[in-house]
Design a protein around this motif. Structure first.
Motif, PDB file in Angstrom:
ATOM      1  N   GLY A 274      21.032  27.322  64.765  1.00 56.15           N
ATOM      2  CA  GLY A 274      21.126  25.870  64.754  1.00 56.15           C
ATOM      3  C   GLY A 274      22.123  25.325  63.747  1.00 56.15           C
ATOM      4  N   ILE A 275      23.195  26.068  63.476  1.00 54.18           N
ATOM      5  CA  ILE A 275      24.148  25.636  62.443  1.00 54.18           C
ATOM      6  C   ILE A 275      24.893  24.385  62.877  1.00 54.18           C
ATOM      7  N   ALA A 276      25.313  24.322  64.138  1.00 53.82           N
ATOM      8  CA  ALA A 276      26.043  23.141  64.610  1.00 53.82           C
ATOM      9  C   ALA A 276      25.161  21.900  64.537  1.00 53.82           C
ATOM     10  N   GLU A 277      23.914  22.023  64.970  1.00 54.59           N
ATOM     11  CA  GLU A 277      22.991  20.895  64.925  1.00 54.59           C
ATOM     12  C   GLU A 277      22.734  20.464  63.482  1.00 54.59           C
ATOM     13  N   ILE A 279      24.858  20.736  60.910  1.00 57.84           N
ATOM     14  CA  ILE A 279      26.031  20.005  60.420  1.00 57.84           C
ATOM     15  C   ILE A 279      26.046  18.575  60.975  1.00 57.84           C
ATOM     16  N   GLN A 280      25.670  18.444  62.239  1.00 54.65           N
ATOM     17  CA  GLN A 280      25.606  17.108  62.833  1.00 54.65           C
ATOM     18  C   GLN A 280      24.558  16.241  62.126  1.00 54.65           C
ATOM     19  N   ALA A 281      23.416  16.858  61.756  1.00 55.16           N
ATOM     20  CA  ALA A 281      22.379  16.117  61.040  1.00 55.16           C
ATOM     21  C   ALA A 281      22.872  15.683  59.662  1.00 55.16           C
ATOM     22  N   TYR A 282      23.632  16.560  59.009  1.00 52.88           N
ATOM     23  CA  TYR A 282      24.177  16.224  57.691  1.00 52.88           C
ATOM     24  C   TYR A 282      25.177  15.070  57.815  1.00 52.88           C
ATOM     25  N   VAL A 319      31.736  25.912  65.135  1.00 53.20           N
ATOM     26  CA  VAL A 319      31.192  25.548  63.820  1.00 53.20           C
ATOM     27  C   VAL A 319      32.317  25.208  62.849  1.00 53.20           C
ATOM     28  N   ALA A 320      33.378  26.015  62.852  1.00 57.68           N
ATOM     29  CA  ALA A 320      34.495  25.755  61.946  1.00 57.68           C
ATOM     30  C   ALA A 320      35.143  24.397  62.259  1.00 57.68           C
ATOM     31  N   GLU A 321      35.308  24.104  63.537  1.00 60.12           N
ATOM     32  CA  GLU A 321      35.908  22.821  63.919  1.00 60.12           C
ATOM     33  C   GLU A 321      35.002  21.652  63.551  1.00 60.12           C
ATOM     34  N   LEU A 322      33.687  21.841  63.702  1.00 59.76           N
ATOM     35  CA  LEU A 322      32.743  20.781  63.377  1.00 59.76           C
ATOM     36  C   LEU A 322      32.735  20.491  61.877  1.00 59.76           C
ATOM     37  N   ALA A 323      32.717  21.557  61.066  1.00 60.00           N
ATOM     38  CA  ALA A 323      32.759  21.368  59.610  1.00 60.00           C
ATOM     39  C   ALA A 323      34.066  20.687  59.206  1.00 60.00           C
ATOM     40  N   GLY A 324      35.160  21.079  59.820  1.00 58.48           N
ATOM     41  CA  GLY A 324      36.444  20.450  59.511  1.00 58.48           C
ATOM     42  C   GLY A 324      36.477  18.988  59.890  1.00 58.48           C
ATOM     43  N   ALA A 416      18.141  14.325  59.692  1.00 61.44           N
ATOM     44  CA  ALA A 416      18.883  13.541  58.700  1.00 61.44           C
ATOM     45  C   ALA A 416      17.913  12.765  57.809  1.00 61.44           C
ATOM     46  N   GLY A 417      16.882  12.186  58.408  1.00 65.27           N
ATOM     47  CA  GLY A 417      15.893  11.457  57.627  1.00 65.27           C
ATOM     48  C   GLY A 417      15.107  12.363  56.704  1.00 65.27           C
TER      49      GLY A 417
END
Length: 471
Positions: A274-277, A279-282, A319-324, A416-417
Motif C-alpha cells: 500500500g505504498i502508493a495509497e 503517499i496519496q494519504a500523506y 511509486v517513484a513518480e508519485l513521490a516526485g 490522512a485524518g
C-alpha cells in the motif's frame, strides 16, 4: 529429542562468526543449534536451463546444523519461483485476483521443484526428526515426503495470508493445494482470521470439518490447525534502538530534520504494502492540514524486490513518480516533504530511525503479519514514544489493536485524518498506547512463536476414530 529439519525456499547462507541473516534464521537459530538438524532449500544459485537436476544437495556443516543447499536451473526458477509462486500464489493469497497469472507450465514447475526437494531431502531424514516446512512456495512438500514413505511429524507454517474461499477458489488447482496441507500434522497460520478462512473453505468445499477436540479433519486426516503469530526479538531490537543514537546515518538524519517531526514507512517494494495509497494519504494530509507543511518529513525506505517480475517493475516506476509529484507540488526551498530511499538500510540504523520517528506508517493493503509494526513499537523511547498508524488488514492488527491507531489504507482521507491525530496526540496517551503494545510484543516474541509451533508438532499423535476420506 529428535533433530529439527527446516525446509524453506531459500536457505540463509551460513557465515561462521556472524549472526543469522533474515527473520526466519533468527527465529530458528537457537532451536537448531540446541537440537541439531538440517536446513534444506534453494542455495540462491542458478544453473543453465538445459542442466540436469542436481543429484545431491551441497552439505555445509556449521555447529550442530547442516545446511543442505540445492541449485535450481533457470527453467525451474522461472516456473516455480518467479512463475507459480510469485505470479499466482503471492497475488492471490494477498487478495489481488487481478494480478494472478496462472499457466500450466508454471504449475508443472511448482510441483517439479517440490518433488526434487522431497527426493533430495528424504534420504537425509532420520525416523525421529521433526520436519518444519515454511511458506507458500512449498505447500506440496509434505505430500511429496509422505509419498516417499516418511511417517515423521510434519509441520507447515504459512507466513502470508490465507484468503476466504471466494478468493482461494479462483486458483484452478485450489483443491490440490488444500489437499497438500492435509499431509501435515500441524498447519500454522498467522492470525485467527486465516484459520477461520481455512475452516470455511473445507466446510464449503465439503472436504473436512472441525473435531470436538479442536483438530480438523481434512481429506480424511486429522490435523492440528492454529494461529501462531510471528514475533520479533523484542529485547534485542529495543537495545539496538537505544544504542543507535551514535550511528552515523541516524545522527545525520536527526540533524537534517531541524526539529521537524519524522514520519517513517519501511517496506519491501511490493503492491501488497500500500505504498502508493500511503503517499496519496500523506499528500491529502498536507493539503488539509496546512499548518503541518514544513513541520514534518516523511521518510519512506523501500528496498527493491523481484525486479524480474513485470508487476514489480511497473510499481517501482509508479511509486517513484508519485513521490516526485508530491515533492514537486508541495516542497519549499528548505523543505522536502518526502524522502524516498530505494535501498536497504541496516538493522541497527533502522532501529535508530524508528526511535526518531513520531509516527510509524504501517499501512499494507494486506499482510500476513508485518514485523515492521512490532519493530517500530520495540524501538520507541518509553518516555516519549511515537504513534503506530496501522492498517487493519495487517496481521499485526490482531495483536496491536490495543494501542495502534487502526486505519483503512483504501480510505485516503481517513488515513490522512489518522496521521494528523497521531502527530497531535498528547504525551500521556502516546505512553499509554505504547506501553500496552510493548507489553504484548515482549510477552509473545519470536522465541515464544517458535516454541509454540514446535511444541504443537511434538505433541504425541492422538488416536482418532477411523475417518472416511471426504470426496
Amino acid at each position: 529429542m529428535g533433530r529439527l529439519v527446516v525446509v524453506s525456499n531459500r536457505v540463509p547462507t551460513p557465515t561462521p562468526g556472524t549472526p543469522p541473516a533474515g527473520g526466519l534464521a533468527v527465529a530458528l537459530a537457537g532451536a537448531m543449534q540446541e537440537r541439531g538438524g538440517i536446513w534444506f532449500g534453494w542455495s540462491g544459485r542458478t544453473l543453465p536451463a538445459t542442466s540436469a537436476a542436481q543429484e545431491e544437495p551441497e552439505m555445509v556443516e556449521q555447529g550442530r546444523v547442516t545446511y543442505a543447499l540445492v541449485d535450481l536451473t533457470e527453467r525451474d526458477l522461472n516456473d516455480y519461483y518467479a512463475g507459480f509462486s510469485n505470479r499466482m500464489l503471492w497475488p492471490l493469497l494477498h487478495y489481488r485476483m487481478d494480478l494472478a497469472d496462472f499457466t500450466r507450465v508454471a504449475l508443472a514447475g511448482y510441483y517439479r521443484v517440490n518433488q526434487l526437494f522431497a527426493r533430495l531431502l528424504a534420504p537425509k531424514v532420520e525416523p525421529d526428526d521433526l520436519i518444519w516446512v515454511h511458506d507458500y512456495h512449498l505447500i506440496p512438500m509434505g505430500g511429496e515426503l509422505r509419498a516417499k514413505g516418511l511417517t515423521n511429524r510434519l509441520g507447515f507454517f504459512l507466513h502470508i495470508p490465507f484468503p476466504p474461499p471466494d478468493i482461494l477458489t479462483v486458483l484452478p488447482n485450489h483443491a490440490d493445494i488444500v489437499r497438500g496441507l492435509a499431509a501435515y500434522d500441524v498447519v500454522g497460520f498467522q492470525t485467527p482470521s486465516d484459520v477461520e478462512n481455512f475452516e470455511t473453505y473445507i466446510r464449503r468445499e465439503k472436504v473436512g470439518h472441525r473435531l470436538s477436540d479442536g483438530r480438523f479433519v481434512v481429506h480424511g486426516r486429522a490435523i492440528k490447525v492454529g494461529a501462531y503469530p510471528v514475533g520479533i526479538e523484542t529485547k534485542a531490537f529495543t537495545e539496538a534502538a537505544e544504542h543507535a543514537a551514535k550511528n552515523p546515518l541516524v545522527k545525520r538524519m536527526k540533524e537534517s530534520l531541524l526539529g521537524r517531526q519524522l514520519i517513517i514507512g519501511v517496506d519491501r517494494l511490493d503492491y501488497s504494502k500500500g505504498i502508493a495509497e500511503r503517499i496519496q494519504a500523506y499528500e491529502t494530509f498536507l493539503t488539509l492540514d496546512e499548518e503541518w507543511r514544513g513541520r514534518c518529513t516523511y521518510l519512506q525506505v523501500t528496498p527493491k524486490s523481484r525486479e524480474d517480475v513485470p508487476e514489480y517493475a511497473a510499481m517501482e516506476r509508479e511509486v517513484a513518480e508519485l513521490a516526485g509529484r508530491v515533492n514537486g507540488a508541495h516542497s519549499d526551498l528548505d523543505w522536502t516533504p518526502i524522502r524516498y530511499v530505494n535501498r536497504t538500510v541496516g538493522r541497527n540504523a533502522l532501529a535508530g530511525l524508528y526511535r526518531l520517528a513520531r509516527v510509524g506508517l504501517v499501512t499494507p493493503l494486506r499482510d500476513g503479519m508485518n514485523l515492521v509494526a512490532k519493530e517500530y513499537v520495540a524501538a520507541q523511547d518509553p518516555a516519549d514514544p511515537g504513534v503506530l498508524l496501522l492498517s487493519r488488514f495487517a496481521g499485526a492488527a490482531h495483536e496491536l489493536d490495543i494501542g495502534a491507531l487502526l486505519t483503512n489504507p483504501y480510505d485516503v482521507d481517513g488515513t490522512a485524518g489518522a496521521l494528523a491525530r497521531a502527530l497531535e496526540m498528547p504525551l500521556d496517551e502516546r505512553v499509554d498506547r505504547w506501553r500496552r503494545m510493548y507489553d504484548r510484543i515482549s510477552k509473545f516474541d519470536v522465541t515464544d512463536w517458535r516454541k509454540a509451533f514446535i511444541g504443537a508438532l511434538e505433541e504425541p499423535e492422538r488416536t482418532t476414530p477411523k475417518i472416511a476420506a471426504v470426496r
